[in-house]
Design a protein around this motif. Structure first.
Motif, short mmCIF file in Angstrom:
data_model
loop_
_atom_site.label_atom_id
_atom_site.label_comp_id
_atom_site.label_asym_id
_atom_site.label_seq_id
_atom_site.Cartn_x
_atom_site.Cartn_y
_atom_site.Cartn_z
N ILE A 1 91.00 35.52 71.92
CA ILE A 1 91.97 36.61 71.98
C ILE A 1 91.90 37.44 70.70
N PHE A 2 91.68 36.79 69.56
CA PHE A 2 91.56 37.50 68.29
C PHE A 2 90.39 38.48 68.32
N ILE A 3 89.21 37.99 68.75
CA ILE A 3 88.01 38.84 68.81
C ILE A 3 88.21 39.97 69.81
N ALA A 4 88.81 39.65 70.96
CA ALA A 4 89.06 40.67 71.98
C ALA A 4 89.98 41.76 71.44
N THR A 5 90.97 41.36 70.65
CA THR A 5 91.89 42.34 70.05
C THR A 5 91.16 43.25 69.08
N VAL A 6 90.29 42.67 68.27
CA VAL A 6 89.51 43.49 67.33
C VAL A 6 88.62 44.47 68.08
N PHE A 7 87.94 43.98 69.13
CA PHE A 7 87.09 44.86 69.94
C PHE A 7 87.90 46.00 70.53
N PHE A 8 89.08 45.67 71.03
CA PHE A 8 89.93 46.70 71.64
C PHE A 8 90.32 47.76 70.61
N LEU A 9 90.69 47.33 69.41
CA LEU A 9 91.12 48.28 68.39
C LEU A 9 89.96 49.14 67.90
#
Length: 545
Positions: free
Chosen positions: A216-224
């Motif tokens: 979820i952390f990596i996905a959040t970074v990708f999204f941002l």
């Protein structure tokens, strides 16, 4: 058809691996391996870089700019305003005008086309230069900072250049409207991203960290990252500029180092795909039939850019730093390829002229890693005597029974103060050029170097040192440095400051030569020492009375 492309993809990956293994034996950068891979694949499979592939490959530059942004907060960027806005602005405008004249007379283009081509040719390769500067850890040196500042302005300059293509191909807008629209959109974008960074990002990461899920952390970074790039693109700017601004926002958070560590593998893979797509754009037949004019243009363009940059920097910088920066940025960049592709699709360039410009750009990019590999050799021919003063890098020392300190931040400065009080011989290694300059101003033995480089360890005579003190406070970097010291020589006496949790979890398996100083106990001793000093001072005051 799907099987054919799958086979081409697998062979491309395999070929890039084999070529880079072979090239590494001769210390040829991986960038060259990727470009050669693209050339071979395009010729063998008759494939050319298409729009979909270019969009995917562009994410390599997007994530590169994001990781650079992580190292440069808004406060840091404003401290570089001279490098970005003065040096970068003069380089693009002066260099662009000279190169526009070249395009006008050599390529027989009209006024508008020549201006756009000149400005595009004035842009340098963000992907190649920053990757090499990062890989060689030269980004913090004076010429690295100058190069980065100019590259940042060039990335901003892409925006009005692309809008100029729109204006001059449609004739529906004036130059005044172009400037006003660009400034307005830039202001709105910066305000939006600032508000998001200040009021949303910290809260969002706090909630994500509570899930204890790395996915979820990596996905959040990708999204941002992708979201910021998309927002910037929606305002008419480049994806990479939006990603850079996103990186600057996240640089202000406590999650900066974890974000950087998680994204680097994705960034490097996508950058490899980008360089393969560059190689696929090269048309061998066009190069062969126009080889003389292409080589003449490559040499002329790189020489003009180098002279312009050198002239700008030499007004206040040393000859060596000015020369290294000029040579580093003398190539044509990947954003120029986007400009030429857009001009070609709008019918502003003939196909053969477009191919010549693409070939010129790629050849200059191809030559860059080889030039930068020997940059110090060329710089020594220009100004050898002041190399140590200009770069501040650690040179081979001849020391024994000294103390090596890694880091010159607040803790490192306190350690150096205590070492000097006792009259001990010491040497400090720091990767931040601003801290190196601060130490030099104070007359300290502070040198620019990397705690991850064997050469730095050799030059600092770590094996013959009495002890090594690591003052780095970041947990991730501290662990990497300790592992690096162990790999270099397991018998080096090393002192590090850790918390009780870190002592148990991360450093419990280190040898007896590692002396772990608990920051809680150290702070406790300091507080008691200060309290006793207050008591002594008070009693002395009474006795005087």
């Amino acid at each position: 058809m799907m099987d054919y492309f799958l086979l081409a993809f697998l062979l491309t990956v395999f070929l890039s691996i084999i070529l880079n293994i072979f090239f590494k034996r001769f210390e040829i950068p991986t960038i060259i391996g990727y470009i050669v891979t693209g050339i071979i694949v395009s010729e063998a499979f008759e494939l050319k870089s298409n729009e979909n592939l270019e969009h995917i490959a562009e994410f390599g530059i997007v994530f590169l700019m994001f990781t650079i942004g992580l190292e440069f907060s808004l406060r840091h960027l404003m401290s570089m305003k001279k490098e970005v806005f003065v040096n970068g602005g003069l380089q693009v405008f002066i260099g662009g005008l000279f190169l526009a004249v070249l395009a006008y007379y050599i390529l027989n283009q009209d006024d508008y086309n020549s201006l756009i081509i000149g400005l595009a040719l004035a842009l340098s390769s963000t992907a190649i230069v920053l990757k090499i500067l990062n890989d060689t850890r030269q980004i913090s040196q004076p010429y690295g900072r100058k190069s980065l500042g100019i590259l940042l302005f060039q990335d901003i300059a892409v925006i009005p250049i692309l809008i100029m293509v729109d204006v001059f191909s449609s004739n529906q807008s004036s130059v005044a409207e172009l400037v006003i629209r660009t400034l307005f959109m830039a202001s709105v974008l910066i305000v939006l991203l600032y508000l998001i960074g200040k009021y949303i990002i910290n809260w969002l990461f706090y909630k994500v960290i509570q899930t204890k899920s790395n996915e979820i952390f990596i996905a959040t970074v990708f999204f941002l990252v992708v979201g910021s790039g998309t927002l910037a693109h929606g305002f008419g700017f480049s994806f990479s500029l939006g990603a850079f601004l996103a990186g600057m926002m996240m640089a202000e958070t406590e999650y900066k180092h974890q974000i950087e560590a998680d994204l680097i593998p994705f960034r490097d893979i996508l950058l490899g795909l980008f360089f393969i797509s560059i190689g696929m754009q090269i048309n061998i037949d066009v190069i062969v039939s126009n080889i003389f004019i292409i080589l003449m243009l490559v040499l002329s363009i790189m020489l003009i850019k180098a002279i312009v940059i050198f002239g700008i920097l030499r007004t206040y910088q040393s000859t060596r730093v000015s020369f290294k920066t000029a040579v580093t940025l003398s190539q044509v960049g990947e954003f120029a390829l986007a400009v030429f592709g857009m001009m070609s699709s709008r019918g502003m360039l003939e196909p053969q002229v477009a191919q010549v410009l693409i070939a010129v750009s790629v050849i200059s990019m191809f030559a860059t890693p080889f030039i930068l590999k020997n940059l110090n050799f060329f710089a020594d021919l220009i100004e050898k005597d002041v190399a140590n003063q200009a770069d501040g890098t650690i040179k081979p020392q001849s020391l024994r029974d000294h103390i090596v300190v890694f880091g010159y931040a607040s803790l490192g400065q306190e350690v150096v103060y205590r070492i000097k009080e006792r009259g001990l011989v010491y040497i400090v290694i720091e990767s931040d050029i601003s801290l190196v300059e601060l130490g030099r101003e104070r007359g300290e033995n502070v040198f620019l170097g990397s705690a991850f480089s064997k050469t730095t360890f050799d030059n600092a005579c770590v094996k013959t040192a009495a002890a090594v003190i690591v003052t780095v406070t970041n947990e991730q970097k501290l662990e990497l440095i300790t592992r690096n010291i162990t790999n270099y020589d397991a018998n080096i006496q090393t002192i590090i400051r850790v918390s009780e949790d870190e002592k148990k979890e991360l450093f419990a398996d280190l040898g007896n030569n590692f002396h772990l100083v608990s920051q809680e106990k150290a702070l406790g001793r300091l507080l008691v020492h200060e309290a006793l000093q207050c008591k002594i001072d008070k009693n002395l005051g009474k006795s005087v009375i």
